[in-house]
Enzyme design. Structure first.
Site, PDB file in Angstrom:
ATOM      1  N   HIS B 154      40.497  40.903  27.837  1.00 44.28           N
ATOM      2  CA  HIS B 154      41.596  41.978  28.945  1.00 44.28           C
ATOM      3  C   HIS B 154      41.282  41.673  30.324  1.00 44.28           C
ATOM      4  O   HIS B 154      41.372  42.493  31.337  1.00 44.28           O
ATOM      5  CB  HIS B 154      41.615  43.317  28.034  1.00 44.28           C
ATOM      6  CG  HIS B 154      43.020  43.922  28.387  1.00 44.28           C
ATOM      7  ND1 HIS B 154      43.110  45.030  29.963  1.00 44.28           N
ATOM      8  CD2 HIS B 154      44.100  43.957  28.611  1.00 44.28           C
ATOM      9  CE1 HIS B 154      43.674  45.422  30.217  1.00 44.28           C
ATOM     10  NE2 HIS B 154      44.780  44.818  29.462  1.00 44.28           N
ATOM     11  N   LYS B 156      40.695  40.821  34.385  1.00 43.03           N
ATOM     12  CA  LYS B 156      41.610  40.118  35.232  1.00 43.03           C
ATOM     13  C   LYS B 156      41.181  39.593  36.075  1.00 43.03           C
ATOM     14  O   LYS B 156      41.344  40.391  37.303  1.00 43.03           O
ATOM     15  CB  LYS B 156      42.626  40.883  35.524  1.00 43.03           C
ATOM     16  CG  LYS B 156      43.635  41.320  33.998  1.00 43.03           C
ATOM     17  CD  LYS B 156      44.167  42.655  34.235  1.00 43.03           C
ATOM     18  CE  LYS B 156      44.098  43.547  33.202  1.00 43.03           C
ATOM     19  NZ  LYS B 156      44.594  43.156  31.889  1.00 43.03           N
ATOM     20  N   ASP B 161      34.211  29.356  44.603  1.00 41.26           N
ATOM     21  CA  ASP B 161      33.121  28.941  44.676  1.00 41.26           C
ATOM     22  C   ASP B 161      31.566  29.496  44.844  1.00 41.26           C
ATOM     23  O   ASP B 161      30.760  29.372  45.065  1.00 41.26           O
ATOM     24  CB  ASP B 161      33.047  28.975  46.113  1.00 41.26           C
ATOM     25  CG  ASP B 161      34.254  26.930  46.977  1.00 41.26           C
ATOM     26  OD1 ASP B 161      34.300  26.836  45.846  1.00 41.26           O
ATOM     27  OD2 ASP B 161      34.596  27.440  47.103  1.00 41.26           O
TER      28      ASP B 161
END
Lengths: 220, 220
Positions: B154, B156, B161
């Site tokens: 779940h 996100k 870099d």
């Protein structure tokens, strides 16, 4: 000779002042770094009994009975999240898509009973689902407002005493806490806390029941 | 007299050194503050055309054709998110529950074509849904790994870099970008970036296809 002495004294005083200022700046920096909470919690949380933590927060006497459950004791992501939440002394703003965790629900009710001003914003489509804590919070006298939009009120954040932001991917559900890969950041930097506080106030006003469309304007 | 002069000079030199050290510390602090990105984006994003931004990022010549669509131009939360993402030069780690936004999908493919090392982790139950970008990313040669668990993957978040964390409540779907109340933090403080990088590497290894249970151990 007097002039040279005075110059020397002035030089030494300047040096002493500069050294003092340097030391003060270093001390302030260290103090700020030490005081500013920066924590990352990952889920799923290891199973752990949170009874003692919640009983302790409920006040003296309540912790007298040790919990008989077989769950291991000790630190885990859920207990850390609970501890951050329970540190509230004045205010707690909660903006949550889904809220069904009984432990987190108890913590919020406990803070409300302690006199902390609790305000909850949630999603209209999820607040009525089975297991939701929203009804219990309302029943306990906690102010709750919800959206009336087609989109989701999908935020998952809380603000403790206007200074500590708790935010991430985690909905406050047992399913998410025990089974999902989730993250929660605990942040005290004002650059992050302030915009979230503003967002909460914006949503709180917008979701004021006087704006709900199912009340006709003539009846206001 | 010589001794007094020497003392005076020493005092002045000490004062000058202290003042210099103070100025250097202030300059360093300002430089660190200026360089460290700290941004909060809220959604829903105002509708806006992102064609020029994506064409510009695709390289010279591609931006020659102005987009004929009627959407307004200018800054919005989606264009800011795209810009942060497109700043990648070496690596991009993505860990996303749901990914269906065509604009964000194009940006990720564009970075892959530019030679940025892109790695994607996603949720098995959501990657096959209609509109998912995951198939396109795989088709373009981008490495994708997914969970094989009952709980949801779940998270996100994305890491640009190895130094910029992009995280929040936002799934990268058009629905969420255009209709939901969502938040995204853009963070460069190492205290936050490092744990997320470690979490990504942990999940990346755990979701290695050699661990997938549908391959029998004898066939390895």
């Amino acid at each position: 000779m007097w002039a040279v002495d005075a110059q020397r004294r002035a030089g030494l005083a300047l040096a002493a002042a500069a050294v003092l200022a340097l030391a003060l700046a270093a001390w302030r920096r260290r103090r700020r770094q030490r005081r500013s909470v920066r924590e990352v919690l990952f889920f799923p949380s290891r199973p752990s009994c949170t009874e003692e933590l919640l009983a302790e927060a409920a006040g003296p006497g309540a912790a007298a009975q040790p919990c008989p459950c077989p769950l291991p004791r000790g630190d885990c992501s859920l207990s850390r999240l609970l501890r951050r939440l329970l540190s509230a002394r004045r205010s707690l703003e909660i903006c949550l898509f889904a809220f069904s965790s009984p432990q987190l629900g108890r913590a919020v009710q406990l803070l409300h009973r302690r006199g902390v001003r609790v305000r909850v914003v949630t999603d209209a489509q999820y607040m009525g689902l089975r297991g939701s804590q929203i009804g219990r919070l309302r029943h306990a006298g906690i102010q709750v407002r919800h959206d009336q939009e087609n989109g989701y009120m999908h935020h998952k954040f809380a603000i403790v005493d206007g200074r500590m932001l708790i935010t991430g991917s985690l909905n406050w559900t047992t399913e998410a806490i025990q089974n999902n890969r989730e993250n929660v950041l605990v942040v005290e930097d004002a650059e992050y806390v302030k915009p979230f506080l503003d967002e909460f106030e914006r949503i709180w006003e917008e979701y004021n029941p006087i704006n709900y469309r199912f009340f006709s304007k003539d009846n206001k």
